[in-house]
Motif scaffolding. Sequence first.
Motif, PDB file in Angstrom:
ATOM      1  N   GLN A 154       0.889  -0.794  -0.012  1.00 41.09           N
ATOM      2  CA  GLN A 154       0.025   0.252  -0.183  1.00 41.09           C
ATOM      3  C   GLN A 154       0.727   1.144  -0.347  1.00 41.09           C
ATOM      4  O   GLN A 154       1.717   1.710   0.767  1.00 41.09           O
ATOM      5  CB  GLN A 154      -0.627  -0.283   1.378  1.00 41.09           C
ATOM      6  CG  GLN A 154      -2.046  -1.115   1.281  1.00 41.09           C
ATOM      7  CD  GLN A 154      -3.255  -0.691   2.267  1.00 41.09           C
ATOM      8  OE1 GLN A 154      -3.009  -0.673   3.279  1.00 41.09           O
ATOM      9  NE2 GLN A 154      -3.646  -2.259   2.964  1.00 41.09           N
TER      10      GLN A 154
ATOM     11  N   PHE B 229       1.719   2.881  -2.603  1.00 35.21           N
ATOM     12  CA  PHE B 229       2.901   3.176  -3.692  1.00 35.21           C
ATOM     13  C   PHE B 229       2.011   3.339  -4.747  1.00 35.21           C
ATOM     14  O   PHE B 229       2.309   2.950  -6.359  1.00 35.21           O
ATOM     15  CB  PHE B 229       3.841   1.717  -4.160  1.00 35.21           C
ATOM     16  CG  PHE B 229       4.697   0.964  -2.650  1.00 35.21           C
ATOM     17  CD1 PHE B 229       6.084   1.864  -2.492  1.00 35.21           C
ATOM     18  CD2 PHE B 229       4.249   0.513  -1.626  1.00 35.21           C
ATOM     19  CE1 PHE B 229       7.144   1.808  -1.322  1.00 35.21           C
ATOM     20  CE2 PHE B 229       4.934   0.242  -0.531  1.00 35.21           C
ATOM     21  CZ  PHE B 229       6.422   0.802  -0.818  1.00 35.21           C
ATOM     22  N   GLY B 230       0.517   3.790  -5.180  1.00 31.38           N
ATOM     23  CA  GLY B 230       0.312   3.864  -6.249  1.00 31.38           C
ATOM     24  C   GLY B 230      -0.995   2.389  -7.354  1.00 31.38           C
ATOM     25  O   GLY B 230      -1.156   2.538  -7.867  1.00 31.38           O
ATOM     26  N   TYR B 231      -0.559   1.231  -6.312  1.00 29.96           N
ATOM     27  CA  TYR B 231      -1.016   0.089  -6.937  1.00 29.96           C
ATOM     28  C   TYR B 231      -2.255   0.100  -7.153  1.00 29.96           C
ATOM     29  O   TYR B 231      -3.037  -0.156  -8.251  1.00 29.96           O
ATOM     30  CB  TYR B 231      -0.550  -1.766  -6.411  1.00 29.96           C
ATOM     31  CG  TYR B 231       1.184  -1.140  -6.664  1.00 29.96           C
ATOM     32  CD1 TYR B 231       1.624  -1.309  -7.994  1.00 29.96           C
ATOM     33  CD2 TYR B 231       1.481  -1.505  -5.325  1.00 29.96           C
ATOM     34  CE1 TYR B 231       3.448  -1.211  -7.765  1.00 29.96           C
ATOM     35  CE2 TYR B 231       3.005  -1.945  -5.218  1.00 29.96           C
ATOM     36  CZ  TYR B 231       3.693  -1.980  -6.580  1.00 29.96           C
ATOM     37  OH  TYR B 231       4.555  -1.895  -6.761  1.00 29.96           O
TER      38      TYR B 231
ATOM     39  N   LYS C 250      -4.651   2.798  -7.847  1.00 23.51           N
ATOM     40  CA  LYS C 250      -4.661   3.434  -8.635  1.00 23.51           C
ATOM     41  C   LYS C 250      -4.087   2.846 -10.189  1.00 23.51           C
ATOM     42  O   LYS C 250      -5.436   3.158 -10.963  1.00 23.51           O
ATOM     43  CB  LYS C 250      -4.206   4.849  -8.529  1.00 23.51           C
ATOM     44  CG  LYS C 250      -4.320   5.696  -9.660  1.00 23.51           C
ATOM     45  CD  LYS C 250      -3.681   7.571  -9.199  1.00 23.51           C
ATOM     46  CE  LYS C 250      -3.849   8.045 -10.439  1.00 23.51           C
ATOM     47  NZ  LYS C 250      -2.969   9.331 -10.265  1.00 23.51           N
ATOM     48  N   GLU C 251      -3.895   2.469 -10.045  1.00 24.98           N
ATOM     49  CA  GLU C 251      -3.271   1.040 -10.995  1.00 24.98           C
ATOM     50  C   GLU C 251      -3.675  -0.003 -11.883  1.00 24.98           C
ATOM     51  O   GLU C 251      -4.985   0.382 -12.366  1.00 24.98           O
ATOM     52  CB  GLU C 251      -1.610   1.146 -10.950  1.00 24.98           C
ATOM     53  CG  GLU C 251      -0.908   2.108 -12.184  1.00 24.98           C
ATOM     54  CD  GLU C 251       0.992   0.955 -11.936  1.00 24.98           C
ATOM     55  OE1 GLU C 251       0.591   0.076 -12.604  1.00 24.98           O
ATOM     56  OE2 GLU C 251       1.769   0.695 -10.620  1.00 24.98           O
TER      57      GLU C 251
ATOM     58  N   THR D  41      -7.122   2.091 -13.015  1.00 27.46           N
ATOM     59  CA  THR D  41      -7.625   2.266 -14.887  1.00 27.46           C
ATOM     60  C   THR D  41      -7.489   1.328 -14.955  1.00 27.46           C
ATOM     61  O   THR D  41      -8.072   0.720 -15.850  1.00 27.46           O
ATOM     62  CB  THR D  41      -5.616   2.755 -14.563  1.00 27.46           C
ATOM     63  OG1 THR D  41      -5.668   4.180 -13.626  1.00 27.46           O
ATOM     64  CG2 THR D  41      -6.029   3.599 -15.638  1.00 27.46           C
TER      65      THR D  41
ATOM     66  N   LEU E 276      -8.959   8.242  -2.922  1.00 25.34           N
ATOM     67  CA  LEU E 276      -8.618   8.275  -3.638  1.00 25.34           C
ATOM     68  C   LEU E 276     -10.149   7.699  -5.162  1.00 25.34           C
ATOM     69  O   LEU E 276      -9.455   8.628  -6.407  1.00 25.34           O
ATOM     70  CB  LEU E 276      -7.975   6.389  -4.063  1.00 25.34           C
ATOM     71  CG  LEU E 276      -7.288   5.371  -5.134  1.00 25.34           C
ATOM     72  CD1 LEU E 276      -6.730   6.205  -6.046  1.00 25.34           C
ATOM     73  CD2 LEU E 276      -7.882   3.622  -4.834  1.00 25.34           C
TER      74      LEU E 276
ATOM     75  N   LYS F  91     -10.476  10.711  -6.869  1.00 25.65           N
ATOM     76  CA  LYS F  91      -9.414  11.802  -7.596  1.00 25.65           C
ATOM     77  C   LYS F  91      -9.341  10.850  -9.015  1.00 25.65           C
ATOM     78  O   LYS F  91      -9.935  11.651 -10.080  1.00 25.65           O
ATOM     79  CB  LYS F  91      -7.942  11.679  -6.744  1.00 25.65           C
ATOM     80  CG  LYS F  91      -7.947  11.982  -5.844  1.00 25.65           C
ATOM     81  CD  LYS F  91      -5.952  11.404  -5.207  1.00 25.65           C
ATOM     82  CE  LYS F  91      -5.756  13.161  -3.949  1.00 25.65           C
ATOM     83  NZ  LYS F  91      -4.701  11.937  -3.399  1.00 25.65           N
TER      84      LYS F  91
END
Length: 151
Positions: free
Chosen positions: A96, A98-100, A102-103, A106, A134, A137
């Motif tokens: 958690q 590290f942007g995973y 969000k990726e 997507t 999140l 955003k």
Amino acid sequence: MVKLVLMNSEEYQKYITSAIKSYAIEKVLSGNWNQEESIRKAEEEYTRLLPIGEKTESNYLYTILNDDKAIGVLWLARKSEKEGFIYDISILEQYQGFGYAKETMTQIEIVGKELGMNKIGLHVFGHNKVARGLYEKLGYQTTNVLMEKEI
């Protein structure tokens, strides 16, 4: 970059055991259930939604991979011909921040489009401010406690 791979039976068994416990805790924290009934109710809910596990029609359960290492899970369900619903997204604690997530969100939009969906909804517990931030955003709009985004 993260990759979504459909779960196999072994991965599903590990997922369901963990998911039932996590869901029960969230329902208790949100004030919906009491501690004593939480596991039983969570088991009933998962049995109703996934009667034949990872093979349940119109449900897509993914292991989230980063560099071929499992870092989390995502469950997308088809609610209608054009709409999907994310029942669960979870990134293992050590991954958690590290942007995973969000990726992954997507990537699931791409998968949803490939499945013919033009909208994906999700539920977020009110006390989960990080997740809410999140999703906002990423363009999800609040509809009561549910959020959805045109994709």
